[in-house]
Design an enzyme around this catalytic site. Structure first.
Site, PDB file in Angstrom:
ATOM      1  N   HIS A  49       0.826  -1.205   0.000  1.00 26.19           N
ATOM      2  CA  HIS A  49       0.000   0.000   0.000  1.00 26.19           C
ATOM      3  C   HIS A  49       0.865   1.261   0.000  1.00 26.19           C
ATOM      4  O   HIS A  49       0.518   2.264   0.631  1.00 26.19           O
ATOM      5  CB  HIS A  49      -0.916   0.029   1.222  1.00 26.19           C
ATOM      6  N   SER A  50       1.985   1.253  -0.675  1.00 28.63           N
ATOM      7  CA  SER A  50       2.901   2.398  -0.664  1.00 28.63           C
ATOM      8  C   SER A  50       2.224   3.631  -1.245  1.00 28.63           C
ATOM      9  O   SER A  50       1.518   3.548  -2.249  1.00 28.63           O
ATOM     10  CB  SER A  50       4.159   2.068  -1.470  1.00 28.63           C
TER      11      SER A  50
END
Length: 628
Positions: free
Chosen positions: A556-557
């Protein structure tokens, strides 16, 4: 006319052409990256004005009708195998995680993450979006503005209990109709055991929190197919709109400028023998706008290769500075996750045969899916979960390292969970040579870790060079201690589930010999009213070491081109314009200034829908609505 300049890239010196004022652009809008957000924005703009000449450049391959993308349950074997539809980023080793490098991957294909993710329908808390507006100063980015766009994006194939869901949008949202007894038991045990929290009828109503409920999926309940951005926003237009061009296997090197005005991009072939080879770049010209949509790693790297970033980073890479913008590549956020594995009874409906049984194991499920879009192949295995806030007793257990964070960030925001937890109907661990049998998993991840990192280029304009990447996982003690608490809570639920047959010992803490907490096999669950496991200080240290050993990314960067004031580390303004230049925007997860308490696909869609509105307004394009 074109002039050229000599630069070093791929270990060689080549001539890169630059533009002059006499160059005639080819496209109106160019998207550097063909992931989720690009599909949404390009699709909306092309639909509103078919005369617009739009180019989408994507480094990875097509995904249309490819089974490993279309069949929902193929997501995990595809991720486990890796391959050309993913880009892996390996950070610096860190003593915070026992000297490990904890890698992450991103989608490298048309549709980006939406074509390879877990398909969990998880929406952020309304206050997350409100923070973007009130805390970070981005007018028009609060929940009041974004909820209508979230509705616009979806067809909610269930009975809605609130007004936040859509009825006629491109993306299909469904609940599994059958085959989810792992989730059934998880929810039944939670209701009977956890008296501090109750059921939530809609985990994704954007305001409810601290309770258990069903997870929906980005899966069409009628066809059983993945509901991704490319298949629902972009691909349907390609056959009829000749002004919309999508080129896969094209990697963008940099943005071309005339002065401070973005007028095009340089890109190279990224397939087969061409990838990483010495080659002269191609040029695409943009008359009206360039949009970077290459994700949390790709977009800041393109900016830096183009001369936009911190002066010291540009000097180190021998890149001529266009704008000193220190926020580029900073503010990297993710979620911190542990996947905790358990043995399951034979009657459990799990995806293990599909995940780990190879083609032979998946064959009967693939056949049933092909016939009617049903069966376990149309599952993602994540049908239940909880958005968790600690009780007073829990806060004491977590300890003082979390007190300041709780008081400043959570105490007055009741819709913000500290932790998200779910059940997965399969083994999703990393221990080699696990026998093929039934497992289930109770993963949990930190909704808003305190620790943030960075990502920067290292080798001039070489788009294949390793990034200087450090997510700085667990650099704040509070991030570690909430994970210790979550392990304990998830284990109490798991060991009460009727299908529980004990812990998968190699993927649990190495508790001291004789400890009450020692992981082991079991013939069945403990009673609902059994006392909680009592953990000693030695046990707590063992859990902390286990988390450091097995801790991972949630993929989920985000946040590396943050939408904030420039003097506060911002890279883009509230209209997504890159500071200091013209005709250049960023539209992807890299722009979000603060983290969200959810898997990020839904938020990516919200960013895309909002970007489409903003771009249409800026360019005078009619027909892109601000609501459903």
């Amino acid at each position: 006319m074109l002039k050229s300049r000599s630069v070093s890239t791929f270990g060689h010196t080549i001539n890169l052409p630059t533009m002059t004022d006499t160059t005639k652009p080819t496209y109106d809008i160019i998207f550097a990256g063909g992931g989720t957000t690009a599909c949404v924005v390009a699709g909306r703009l092309a639909q509103a004005d078919p005369t617009l000449k739009i180019l989408v450049l994507e480094a990875g391959p097509h995904t249309k009708d490819v089974l490993k993308h279309v069949q929902p349950a193929q997501y995990f074997p595809s991720l486990a195998k890796g391959g050309e539809t993913y880009t892996a980023y390996v950070p610096k080793p860190s003593d915070k995680v026992l000297g490990r490098s904890v890698p992450t991957v991103t989608g490298r294909c048309v549709g980006g993450g939406s074509a390879v993710n877990f398909m969990v329908y998880a929406r952020a808390a309304a206050s997350d979006y409100d923070d973007w507006e009130t805390v970070y100063g981005n007018k028009g980015w609060g929940s009041k503005s974004l909820i209508p766009l979230l509705r616009k994006a979806e067809t909610y194939q269930a009975i809605a209990t609130n007004d936040t869901h859509g009825k006629s949008g491109p993306l299909k949202i469904s609940f599994a109709k059958s085959g989810h007894n792992v989730a059934d038991e998880f929810l039944a045990v939670a209701a009977a055991y956890d008296k501090d929290r109750g059921p939530i009828d809609d985990l994704n109503g954007l305001r409810a929190c601290d309770g258990y409920g069903r997870w929906a999926r980005f899966i069409d309940g009628k066809t059983g197919k993945r509901s991704d951005a490319a298949s629902n926003y972009l691909y349907p237009l390609l056959d009829t709109n000749k002004n919309l061009t999508l080129l896969p296997h094209k990697r963008v090197i940099r943005v071309i400028f005339e002065g401070k005005r973005a007028v095009g991009v340089e890109y190279i072939d990224d397939e087969g023998d061409h990838a990483r080879a010495l080659q002269s770049p191609s040029i695409a010209h943009a008359a009206r706008l360039v949009v970077l949509s290459a994700g949390a790693f790709g977009s800041p790297a393109i900016l830096e290769r183009s001369g936009i970033g911190a002066s010291q980073v540009l000097r180190k890479n021998d890149i001529q500075e266009i704008v000193d913008l220190p926020g580029v590549g900073e503010n990297l956020m993710d979620h911190n996750v542990n996947f905790v594995q358990y043995h399951a009874a034979d009657y459990a409906n799990t995806l293990d045969p599909i995940f780990w049984g190879g083609d032979d194991g998946a064959k009967p499920f693939a056949q049933k899916w092909a016939e009617a879009g049903q069966g376990l192949m149309q599952h993602n295995g994540m049908d239940a979960g909880v958005k968790l806030r600690p009780t007073a007793e829990d806060l004491e257990s977590i300890g003082p390292s979390f007190t300041k964070r709780w008081n400043s960030y959570f105490a007055n925001a009741p819709d913000k969970p500290v932790m998200l937890m779910s059940s997965i109907a399969a083994y999703v661990g990393t221990t080699p040579n696990i026998p093929l049998r039934k497992f289930f998993c109770t993963p949990y991840y930190t909704a808003y870790p305190e620790s943030t990192g960075y990502s920067h280029i290292t080798s001039g304009i070489n788009p294949y060079a390793t990034l200087d990447y450090d997510p700085q996982y667990l650099h704040h003690e509070s991030d570690l201690q909430v994970l210790v608490w979550a392990y304990k809570h998830s284990r109490e639920i798991a060991r009460r589930m009727p299908m529980y047959r004990g812990e998968l010992v190699p993927e649990h803490p190495n508790f001291p010999e004789g400890s009450e907490a020692v992981a082991k096999l079991a013939d069945g669950p403990v009673p609902i009213d059994a006392p909680k496991i009592k953990y000693t200080e030695a046990d707590n240290r063992a859990i902390a070491e286990y988390i450091k050993q097995y801790f991972g990314t949630t993929w989920h960067s985000c946040g590396t081109c943050a939408m904030k004031a420039q003097d506060k580390g911002g890279v883009v303004d509230e209209r997504l314009n890159v500071y200091g230049v013209e005709n250049l925007k960023v539209a992807d997860l890299s722009i979000i200034p603060g983290n969200v308490s959810a898997n990020t696909y839904s938020t990516t869609i919200a960013v895309g829908e909002k970007a489409a509105v903003l771009i249409s307004q800026d360019l005078g394009i009619k027909g892109v609505a601000e609501s459903d």
